[in-house]
Design a protein around this motif. Sequence first.
Motif, PDB file in Angstrom:
ATOM      1  N   MET A   1       0.567  -0.939   0.054  1.00  0.00           N
ATOM      2  CA  MET A   1       0.006  -0.583  -0.247  1.00  0.00           C
ATOM      3  C   MET A   1       0.567   1.379   0.134  1.00  0.00           C
ATOM      4  O   MET A   1      -0.120   2.237   0.084  1.00  0.00           O
ATOM      5  CB  MET A   1      -0.508   0.002   1.313  1.00  0.00           C
ATOM      6  N   PHE A   2       2.189   1.004   0.186  1.00  0.00           N
ATOM      7  CA  PHE A   2       2.970   2.273   0.947  1.00  0.00           C
ATOM      8  C   PHE A   2       3.132   3.255  -0.993  1.00  0.00           C
ATOM      9  O   PHE A   2       3.152   3.766  -0.975  1.00  0.00           O
ATOM     10  CB  PHE A   2       4.626   1.577   0.979  1.00  0.00           C
ATOM     11  N   SER A   3       3.371   1.785  -1.649  1.00  0.00           N
ATOM     12  CA  SER A   3       4.251   2.168  -2.899  1.00  0.00           C
ATOM     13  C   SER A   3       2.646   2.494  -3.805  1.00  0.00           C
ATOM     14  O   SER A   3       2.951   3.237  -4.721  1.00  0.00           O
ATOM     15  CB  SER A   3       4.303   1.154  -3.766  1.00  0.00           C
ATOM     16  N   THR A   4       1.666   2.294  -3.258  1.00  0.00           N
ATOM     17  CA  THR A   4       0.010   2.935  -4.595  1.00  0.00           C
ATOM     18  C   THR A   4       0.197   4.091  -3.753  1.00  0.00           C
ATOM     19  O   THR A   4      -0.036   5.212  -4.661  1.00  0.00           O
ATOM     20  CB  THR A   4      -0.383   2.058  -3.631  1.00  0.00           C
ATOM     21  N   ILE A   5       0.591   4.614  -2.352  1.00  0.00           N
ATOM     22  CA  ILE A   5      -0.449   5.868  -1.863  1.00  0.00           C
ATOM     23  C   ILE A   5       1.256   6.955  -2.901  1.00  0.00           C
ATOM     24  O   ILE A   5       1.266   8.174  -3.075  1.00  0.00           O
ATOM     25  CB  ILE A   5       0.422   5.840  -0.309  1.00  0.00           C
ATOM     26  N   ALA A  91     -11.356   5.573   5.898  1.00  0.00           N
ATOM     27  CA  ALA A  91     -11.793   3.957   5.672  1.00  0.00           C
ATOM     28  C   ALA A  91     -11.527   2.455   5.177  1.00  0.00           C
ATOM     29  O   ALA A  91     -12.076   1.825   5.607  1.00  0.00           O
ATOM     30  CB  ALA A  91     -12.944   4.564   5.402  1.00  0.00           C
ATOM     31  N   TYR A  92     -10.275   2.991   3.883  1.00  0.00           N
ATOM     32  CA  TYR A  92      -9.769   2.397   3.929  1.00  0.00           C
ATOM     33  C   TYR A  92      -8.618   1.371   4.541  1.00  0.00           C
ATOM     34  O   TYR A  92      -8.177   1.958   5.153  1.00  0.00           O
ATOM     35  CB  TYR A  92      -8.663   2.431   1.761  1.00  0.00           C
ATOM     36  N   PRO A  93      -8.275   0.465   4.312  1.00  0.00           N
ATOM     37  CA  PRO A  93      -7.671  -0.647   5.180  1.00  0.00           C
ATOM     38  C   PRO A  93      -6.120  -0.964   4.984  1.00  0.00           C
ATOM     39  O   PRO A  93      -5.783  -1.459   4.108  1.00  0.00           O
ATOM     40  CB  PRO A  93      -8.298  -2.210   4.898  1.00  0.00           C
ATOM     41  N   PHE A  94      -5.974   0.651   5.071  1.00  0.00           N
ATOM     42  CA  PHE A  94      -4.477   0.597   5.257  1.00  0.00           C
ATOM     43  C   PHE A  94      -3.575   0.875   6.984  1.00  0.00           C
ATOM     44  O   PHE A  94      -4.223   1.744   6.955  1.00  0.00           O
ATOM     45  CB  PHE A  94      -3.416   1.286   4.010  1.00  0.00           C
ATOM     46  N   GLU A  95      -2.498   0.660   6.894  1.00  0.00           N
ATOM     47  CA  GLU A  95      -1.588   0.859   8.190  1.00  0.00           C
ATOM     48  C   GLU A  95      -1.437   2.475   8.245  1.00  0.00           C
ATOM     49  O   GLU A  95      -1.319   3.067   7.142  1.00  0.00           O
ATOM     50  CB  GLU A  95      -0.226   0.497   8.565  1.00  0.00           C
ATOM     51  N   LYS A  96      -1.118   2.612   9.153  1.00  0.00           N
ATOM     52  CA  LYS A  96      -0.826   4.778   9.041  1.00  0.00           C
ATOM     53  C   LYS A  96       0.645   5.326   9.114  1.00  0.00           C
ATOM     54  O   LYS A  96       0.767   5.946   8.095  1.00  0.00           O
ATOM     55  CB  LYS A  96      -1.133   5.113  10.985  1.00  0.00           C
ATOM     56  N   ARG A  97       1.218   3.741   9.082  1.00  0.00           N
ATOM     57  CA  ARG A  97       2.741   4.247   8.874  1.00  0.00           C
ATOM     58  C   ARG A  97       2.637   4.042   7.060  1.00  0.00           C
ATOM     59  O   ARG A  97       3.453   4.966   6.637  1.00  0.00           O
ATOM     60  CB  ARG A  97       3.357   3.523   9.232  1.00  0.00           C
ATOM     61  N   GLU A  98       2.086   3.395   6.454  1.00  0.00           N
ATOM     62  CA  GLU A  98       1.885   3.202   4.570  1.00  0.00           C
ATOM     63  C   GLU A  98       1.612   4.126   4.456  1.00  0.00           C
ATOM     64  O   GLU A  98       2.172   5.163   3.477  1.00  0.00           O
ATOM     65  CB  GLU A  98       0.893   2.104   4.243  1.00  0.00           C
ATOM     66  N   TYR A  99       0.607   5.090   5.099  1.00  0.00           N
ATOM     67  CA  TYR A  99      -0.184   6.418   4.563  1.00  0.00           C
ATOM     68  C   TYR A  99       0.414   7.886   4.500  1.00  0.00           C
ATOM     69  O   TYR A  99       0.922   8.768   3.844  1.00  0.00           O
ATOM     70  CB  TYR A  99      -1.275   6.523   5.771  1.00  0.00           C
ATOM     71  N   LEU A 100       1.459   7.854   5.825  1.00  0.00           N
ATOM     72  CA  LEU A 100       1.812   8.506   6.746  1.00  0.00           C
ATOM     73  C   LEU A 100       3.251   8.824   5.480  1.00  0.00           C
ATOM     74  O   LEU A 100       4.400   9.556   5.350  1.00  0.00           O
ATOM     75  CB  LEU A 100       2.591   9.126   7.955  1.00  0.00           C
ATOM     76  N   TRP A 101       4.403   7.714   5.401  1.00  0.00           N
ATOM     77  CA  TRP A 101       5.446   7.568   4.916  1.00  0.00           C
ATOM     78  C   TRP A 101       5.292   7.943   2.988  1.00  0.00           C
ATOM     79  O   TRP A 101       6.251   7.903   2.410  1.00  0.00           O
ATOM     80  CB  TRP A 101       5.800   6.627   4.925  1.00  0.00           C
ATOM     81  N   GLY A 102       4.737   7.099   2.658  1.00  0.00           N
ATOM     82  CA  GLY A 102       3.799   7.734   1.438  1.00  0.00           C
ATOM     83  C   GLY A 102       3.391   8.396   1.355  1.00  0.00           C
ATOM     84  O   GLY A 102       4.308   9.455  -0.105  1.00  0.00           O
ATOM     85  N   LYS A 103       2.907   9.709   1.820  1.00  0.00           N
ATOM     86  CA  LYS A 103       2.715  10.823   1.939  1.00  0.00           C
ATOM     87  C   LYS A 103       3.670  11.849   1.743  1.00  0.00           C
ATOM     88  O   LYS A 103       4.447  13.023   1.003  1.00  0.00           O
ATOM     89  CB  LYS A 103       1.638  11.722   3.094  1.00  0.00           C
ATOM     90  N   ARG A 257       2.794   9.260  16.396  1.00  0.00           N
ATOM     91  CA  ARG A 257       2.023   8.857  18.041  1.00  0.00           C
ATOM     92  C   ARG A 257       0.862   9.610  18.481  1.00  0.00           C
ATOM     93  O   ARG A 257      -0.059   8.916  18.334  1.00  0.00           O
ATOM     94  CB  ARG A 257       3.057   9.024  19.080  1.00  0.00           C
ATOM     95  N   GLN A 258       1.340  10.565  18.097  1.00  0.00           N
ATOM     96  CA  GLN A 258      -0.723  11.872  18.152  1.00  0.00           C
ATOM     97  C   GLN A 258      -1.135  11.159  17.119  1.00  0.00           C
ATOM     98  O   GLN A 258      -3.042  11.895  17.425  1.00  0.00           O
ATOM     99  CB  GLN A 258      -0.021  13.451  18.243  1.00  0.00           C
ATOM    100  N   PHE A 259      -0.479  11.128  15.375  1.00  0.00           N
ATOM    101  CA  PHE A 259      -1.389  11.215  14.843  1.00  0.00           C
ATOM    102  C   PHE A 259      -2.481   9.665  14.478  1.00  0.00           C
ATOM    103  O   PHE A 259      -1.933   9.158  14.896  1.00  0.00           O
ATOM    104  CB  PHE A 259      -1.070  11.937  13.289  1.00  0.00           C
ATOM    105  N   SER A 260      -4.203  10.537  13.981  1.00  0.00           N
ATOM    106  CA  SER A 260      -5.007   9.493  14.217  1.00  0.00           C
ATOM    107  C   SER A 260      -5.070   9.206  12.557  1.00  0.00           C
ATOM    108  O   SER A 260      -5.836  10.645  11.979  1.00  0.00           O
ATOM    109  CB  SER A 260      -5.558  10.010  15.132  1.00  0.00           C
ATOM    110  N   LEU A 261      -5.592   8.951  12.503  1.00  0.00           N
ATOM    111  CA  LEU A 261      -7.259   8.013  10.656  1.00  0.00           C
ATOM    112  C   LEU A 261      -8.403   8.087  11.399  1.00  0.00           C
ATOM    113  O   LEU A 261      -9.220   7.696  11.040  1.00  0.00           O
ATOM    114  CB  LEU A 261      -6.850   7.174  10.299  1.00  0.00           C
ATOM    115  N   ALA A 262      -8.657   9.574  11.392  1.00  0.00           N
ATOM    116  CA  ALA A 262      -9.826   9.786  11.651  1.00  0.00           C
ATOM    117  C   ALA A 262     -10.658  10.768  11.552  1.00  0.00           C
ATOM    118  O   ALA A 262      -9.618  12.389  10.846  1.00  0.00           O
ATOM    119  CB  ALA A 262      -9.830   9.952  13.081  1.00  0.00           C
ATOM    120  N   GLN A 263     -11.621  10.906  11.912  1.00  0.00           N
ATOM    121  CA  GLN A 263     -12.443  11.955  10.254  1.00  0.00           C
ATOM    122  C   GLN A 263     -11.982  13.448  11.377  1.00  0.00           C
ATOM    123  O   GLN A 263     -11.950  14.626  10.250  1.00  0.00           O
ATOM    124  CB  GLN A 263     -13.908  11.534  10.124  1.00  0.00           C
TER     125      GLN A 263
END
Length: 300
Positions: A1-5, A91-103, A257-263
Amino acid sequence: MFSTIYKYELKHWLRQPALYIYALFFFLFSWAAGTGNSEVPDGSNRMLNSAVELFRTIGFFDTFIALLIPAVLGLTIYRDYQSNMHQILYAYPFEKREYLWGKFLSGLTATFGVVLMIGLGVYISTFMSWIKPENVFGFDIRVYSQIFGFFILPNMILVGTLVFAVVGLTRNIYAGFVSVVIFLILKEGLGNVFSPSDFPIVSAIMDASGKSAVNHYTNYWTLAERNVNLLPTGGLVFWNRVFWLGVAALIFGAFYRQFSLAQTAPPLNWRAKNTLKPTDSSVGLMQQNAKIQKINLPKI
């Protein structure tokens, strides 16, 4: 998922005209700075594209690079909040680390691509007809690799981490620009407090750009050494890089540590998460007051 992002964000930036406008600006501005540095007195042996001279010319753009980072890297994470896509995306099933590092890495790559135009502009400026050939070396990839790999990129990681964390926590792009301005003010303030003449060691470490650490050694070089030597990378220069990359790691770790995948943006950790609970003594006092109020109630 990291490479996709990562690939998706990078492709997005490659389709944005603003990225090419930034690149053109840096190219033309650096070309003008390179040609403006071409005045060499007759008989002088100063080489215009030595490592020391190129480091000074390219280092002039530090402030512009810092201001570019929120516009690209900061916008990479802010765009999801701006369009309210985070409500669906999270809402997608990916990990927080994949989202943050990809971004983060995609935004850093796009920003670094723009910054590389500074090197291209300075290099092209050495071919101008008014530049004396005897004051220019041939192209040396080691010089550009050292400047951009050992100095410019770590500086971008430091400022980029700060901006990424501030925008990610506040979900506000303007906060990213404010954080850069505060960072630049603090950097200048530290430079004034710990001047190289009074505190040479502390100044070399506390200068986030690494310029003071480099000047600590190059100021004592002869003209011949300044012409042929690469920039110093050991001693205080090395520890300066380690120190500020460590600061960047601490900032990113605290943000992760503080970031959350919340709306909605989560409250910061240093705020109280739980409401105050009454103690046993306070409960007893309230019960006693209640009994007193019950006794004093008028009878009907």
